[in-house]
Design a protein around this motif. Structure first.
Motif, PDB file in Angstrom:
ATOM      1  N   ALA A  31      -0.045   8.118  10.634  1.00  0.00           N
ATOM      2  CA  ALA A  31      -1.456   7.822  10.886  1.00  0.00           C
ATOM      3  C   ALA A  31      -2.047   6.968   9.775  1.00  0.00           C
ATOM      4  O   ALA A  31      -2.875   6.084  10.022  1.00  0.00           O
ATOM      5  CB  ALA A  31      -2.237   9.132  11.025  1.00  0.00           C
ATOM      6  N   SER A  32      -1.623   7.210   8.548  1.00  0.00           N
ATOM      7  CA  SER A  32      -2.113   6.420   7.422  1.00  0.00           C
ATOM      8  C   SER A  32      -1.669   4.966   7.543  1.00  0.00           C
ATOM      9  O   SER A  32      -2.457   4.039   7.313  1.00  0.00           O
ATOM     10  CB  SER A  32      -1.602   7.020   6.112  1.00  0.00           C
ATOM     11  OG  SER A  32      -2.061   6.274   5.008  1.00  0.00           O
ATOM     12  N   ALA A  33      -0.407   4.776   7.934  1.00  0.00           N
ATOM     13  CA  ALA A  33       0.094   3.411   8.145  1.00  0.00           C
ATOM     14  C   ALA A  33      -0.680   2.736   9.282  1.00  0.00           C
ATOM     15  O   ALA A  33      -1.053   1.551   9.188  1.00  0.00           O
ATOM     16  CB  ALA A  33       1.582   3.445   8.474  1.00  0.00           C
ATOM     17  N   ALA A  34      -0.934   3.503  10.351  1.00  0.00           N
ATOM     18  CA  ALA A  34      -1.697   2.948  11.481  1.00  0.00           C
ATOM     19  C   ALA A  34      -3.115   2.608  11.061  1.00  0.00           C
ATOM     20  O   ALA A  34      -3.652   1.550  11.421  1.00  0.00           O
ATOM     21  CB  ALA A  34      -1.713   3.952  12.635  1.00  0.00           C
ATOM     22  N   ALA A  35      -3.756   3.488  10.286  1.00  0.00           N
ATOM     23  CA  ALA A  35      -5.136   3.239   9.828  1.00  0.00           C
ATOM     24  C   ALA A  35      -5.197   2.000   8.945  1.00  0.00           C
ATOM     25  O   ALA A  35      -6.122   1.182   9.061  1.00  0.00           O
ATOM     26  CB  ALA A  35      -5.659   4.459   9.074  1.00  0.00           C
ATOM     27  N   ASN A  36      -4.222   1.838   8.069  1.00  0.00           N
ATOM     28  CA  ASN A  36      -4.199   0.651   7.200  1.00  0.00           C
ATOM     29  C   ASN A  36      -4.069  -0.619   8.017  1.00  0.00           C
ATOM     30  O   ASN A  36      -4.702  -1.643   7.707  1.00  0.00           O
ATOM     31  CB  ASN A  36      -3.036   0.749   6.205  1.00  0.00           C
ATOM     32  CG  ASN A  36      -3.280   1.799   5.139  1.00  0.00           C
ATOM     33  OD1 ASN A  36      -4.425   2.131   4.839  1.00  0.00           O
ATOM     34  ND2 ASN A  36      -2.214   2.332   4.570  1.00  0.00           N
ATOM     35  N   ARG A  37      -3.260  -0.579   9.084  1.00  0.00           N
ATOM     36  CA  ARG A  37      -3.091  -1.756   9.938  1.00  0.00           C
ATOM     37  C   ARG A  37      -4.375  -2.062  10.705  1.00  0.00           C
ATOM     38  O   ARG A  37      -4.730  -3.228  10.908  1.00  0.00           O
ATOM     39  CB  ARG A  37      -1.929  -1.516  10.913  1.00  0.00           C
ATOM     40  CG  ARG A  37      -0.558  -1.650  10.271  1.00  0.00           C
ATOM     41  CD  ARG A  37       0.517  -0.904  11.069  1.00  0.00           C
ATOM     42  NE  ARG A  37       0.455  -1.193  12.478  1.00  0.00           N
ATOM     43  CZ  ARG A  37       1.014  -2.261  13.047  1.00  0.00           C
ATOM     44  NH1 ARG A  37       1.677  -3.131  12.306  1.00  0.00           N
ATOM     45  NH2 ARG A  37       0.933  -2.454  14.353  1.00  0.00           N
ATOM     46  N   ILE A  38      -5.070  -1.004  11.128  1.00  0.00           N
ATOM     47  CA  ILE A  38      -6.341  -1.208  11.846  1.00  0.00           C
ATOM     48  C   ILE A  38      -7.368  -1.842  10.918  1.00  0.00           C
ATOM     49  O   ILE A  38      -8.031  -2.826  11.270  1.00  0.00           O
ATOM     50  CB  ILE A  38      -6.865   0.127  12.396  1.00  0.00           C
ATOM     51  CG1 ILE A  38      -5.938   0.643  13.506  1.00  0.00           C
ATOM     52  CG2 ILE A  38      -8.293  -0.013  12.923  1.00  0.00           C
ATOM     53  CD1 ILE A  38      -6.169   2.091  13.872  1.00  0.00           C
ATOM     54  N   PHE A  39      -7.498  -1.280   9.712  1.00  0.00           N
ATOM     55  CA  PHE A  39      -8.523  -1.777   8.795  1.00  0.00           C
ATOM     56  C   PHE A  39      -8.128  -3.104   8.149  1.00  0.00           C
ATOM     57  O   PHE A  39      -8.981  -3.813   7.629  1.00  0.00           O
ATOM     58  CB  PHE A  39      -8.845  -0.717   7.749  1.00  0.00           C
ATOM     59  CG  PHE A  39      -9.666   0.401   8.311  1.00  0.00           C
ATOM     60  CD1 PHE A  39     -11.024   0.239   8.551  1.00  0.00           C
ATOM     61  CD2 PHE A  39      -9.082   1.609   8.667  1.00  0.00           C
ATOM     62  CE1 PHE A  39     -11.779   1.255   9.101  1.00  0.00           C
ATOM     63  CE2 PHE A  39      -9.830   2.633   9.224  1.00  0.00           C
ATOM     64  CZ  PHE A  39     -11.184   2.449   9.441  1.00  0.00           C
TER      65      PHE A  39
END
Length: 596
Positions: free
Chosen positions: A299-307
């Protein structure tokens, strides 16, 4: 992950209720072992059946209340996470809509789709878990430790030894898995891209018998993702058995030492049962956290990609959003003057397009795509642009619509630099038919109305007639209500082009740009369409990019491009006399009789 918190602010009240419900649930769960201890010590050993029934009934009520609070917290957390992801997905999409073509090229379509779907789903699941487990686990952990020490301080030394061991295990596994989960998201992008290219290009794949090659390419990407996922899952799979082993060993240790204390009459049986329950609650709270750690890396990797997308500032912005050299002084008086200048220019010229010493280079390119381009496209006239492949024709069109900004010089519309227009105002002046005809899922009427949302049925019918599309539409079962498949796969290339032209014409713009938009039409349809266009767009500026000489030879001004430079400009007759490049193009397409 901290970037997520501002998106939860609108749901503060729901989060507050979740915290309250989980807090009450945790208190009730901590109360149950004490009731159990009382039943054993004061009911079972004294054979007081009435006491057992009374306390047992109280345990039932407490258990039901805990379930109600748990269900309420679960419902609120799921609803909050769903609404959070809806807002985040909407913000991501609206931000991507502001990107210039450069940002689209930088991220890639497949990656943007993955970030807006898979990545946000990962974050949504994380928020759902976070709203429950990240609140419940600390409460159960702290409550379990306090109640364990309260029940028997000496036996609590087992807990003191236990917690550092579990923390070390979780840290060791988490540190190895985090990098793999980040790599997984990137490999999902690759798999998405391969799949998307195959599905959109299926006709080319089959026509060249490249199905086996595409299967092999997909298998490689799929295996790469599977291999990384398997490695990550193997690491995480070891977490639960290790924690269970620690939990069982801890239970044995508690029973062993507790039995000794009971034998020495330093502890009661009910207290040992309660202590065991508190330690199990404590361990289960640690297992909850470990489950969170299972999700956090991904989820952290996904959040970083989103932001990463949300933090990207579009290169092309309106003046009031930009700090570039074209921004005016921020004074009300100057803004009023600017509005008056725009209004006067629009009234006087309406559609005039001028290139002044324009040069343009794509990011990272070794040489300019356009160099020192100067010409004027006048309202009421047809301006044609012709040249070989890669000469810069489509690039020039992109500069008018401000899909890219010039490197040097300026492009003016109605005497005003396009960089000084709000993008919405600039593009509302332009009816563009792109080189690649794009249609959307929906009816034919919907696709034409895409050019003008409030277009009437008569306006749509008139635009379709000019675009020479009436005949094939009338032959379709549902006429204008006939459905277009995704990408327009159920109509031919020529039909797609004619519908794209109708979509631009219904807009009734000051400037019409046709970027090689007649290439899929037969010569007869091409001639009829251009003849109908003359009357419809007589007062507008018309810019045609074409490969065919027959399409441009009647234009008022023909601009000849070669390797990003203008090699000639004039009428068909003038260029035949003065421009060797144009003569070569004409000779390659027309016979001597047709040239004469």
């Amino acid at each position: 992950m901290k970037n997520l918190f501002p998106y939860l602010k609108p749901y503060r009240f729901s989060v507050f209720l979740i915290v309250v419900f989980i807090f009450l649930q945790s208190l009730l769960n901590l109360y149950l072992p004490q009731l159990m201890a009382h039943i054993v010590d004061q009911g079972v050993f004294t054979e007081n059946i009435g006491y057992i029934w009374r306390v047992g009934g109280l345990m039932l009520i407490v258990s039901i209340a805990a379930v109600v609070f748990s269900v309420a917290a679960g419902f609120l957390s799921s609803r909050t996470a769903a609404r959070f992801s809806k807002v985040l997905r909407g913000n991501l999409f609206s931000h991507v809509e502001t990107f210039s073509l450069h940002e689209f090229d930088e991220f890639g379509t497949a990656s943007l789709i993955t970030r807006a779907t898979n990545d946000i789903t990962q974050v949504q699941q994380m928020v759902t878990m976070m709203l429950r487990m990240m609140i419940m686990a600390p409460l159960n952990f702290i409550g379990g430790v306090i109640m364990a020490f309260y029940t028997n301080a000496h036996l609590s030394l087992v807990v003191v030894v236990l917690i550092p061991i579990i923390a070390l295990i979780i840290w060791a596994i988490f540190s190895k898995a985090a990098a793999l989960f980040k790599a997984m998201q990137q490999k999902i992008d690759v798999l998405n891209r391969v799949l998307r290219e195959n599905l959109t290009g299926i006709r080319v794949v089959r026509s060249f018998n490249r199905t086996d090659y595409e299967l092999d390419r997909f298998d490689r990407a799929n295996f790469d993702l599977t291999n990384t996922t398997t490695r990550a899952q193997k690491i995480m799979a070891g977490l639960m058995p290790i924690l269970m082993l620690v939990m069982n060993v801890s239970t044995l240790a508690i029973i062993w030492f507790g039995g000794i204390r009971i034998n020495n009459e330093q502890m009661q049986v009910g207290s040992l049962i309660a202590f065991t329950q508190y330690v199990l609650q404590l361990l289960f709270s640690i297992m909850m956290v470990s489950t969170m750690f299972f999700m956090i890396p991904r989820a952290s990797a996904a959040a970083n990609r989103i932001f990463e997308v949300l933090r990207t500032t579009p290169e092309i912005r309106d003046l009031d959003q930009s700090s570039d050299s074209f921004k005016r002084e921020d004074t009300p008086h100057r803004e009023e003057d600017s509005k008056e200048e725009h209004a006067l220019a629009a009234d006087e010229e309406r559609g005039k397009v001028e290139f002044r010493n324009v040069s343009f280079s794509y990011p990272g390119a070794e040489k300019p795509a356009l160099e020192d381009i100067s010409f004027t496209a006048e309202p009421g006239q047809v301006t044609a642009i012709i040249g070989g492949t890669g000469s810069g024709k489509s690039t020039m069109i992109s500069l008018i619509s401000r899909f890219y900004d010039v490197t040097e010089g300026s492009v003016l519309v109605d005497g005003v630099d396009v960089r000084e227009y709000p993008q919405v105002d600039l593009r509302s002046k332009i009816g563009l038919v792109p080189q690649r005809a794009i249609l959307f899922t929906g009816s034919i009427a919907d696709n034409v109305r895409f050019g003008k949302e409030d277009a009437t049925d008569d306006e749509i019918r008139h635009a379709v007639e000019i675009a020479q599309a009436s005949e094939f539409i009338s032959e379709m079962k549902d006429g204008f209500e006939s459905l277009i498949d995704q990408g327009g796969t159920n109509v031919s290339g020529g039909q797609k082009q004619r519908l794209s032209i109708a979509r631009a014409l219904v807009r009734q713009s000051q400037i019409y740009i046709f970027d090689d938009s007649f290439s899929a039409l037969d010569f007869k349809t091409d001639a009829k369409l251009r003849s109908a266009l003359k009357e419809h767009v007589s007062g507008s500026t018309v810019i045609i990019v074409a490969q065919r000489v027959t399409t441009v030879m009647d234009a008022d001004l023909i601009v000849v491009l070669e390797e990003g430079r203008i090699s000639g400009a004039g009428t068909h007759r003038q260029l035949l006399e003065d421009c060797p490049v144009y003569r070569e193009i004409v000779a390659s397409q027309l016979s001597e009789e047709e040239i004469a």
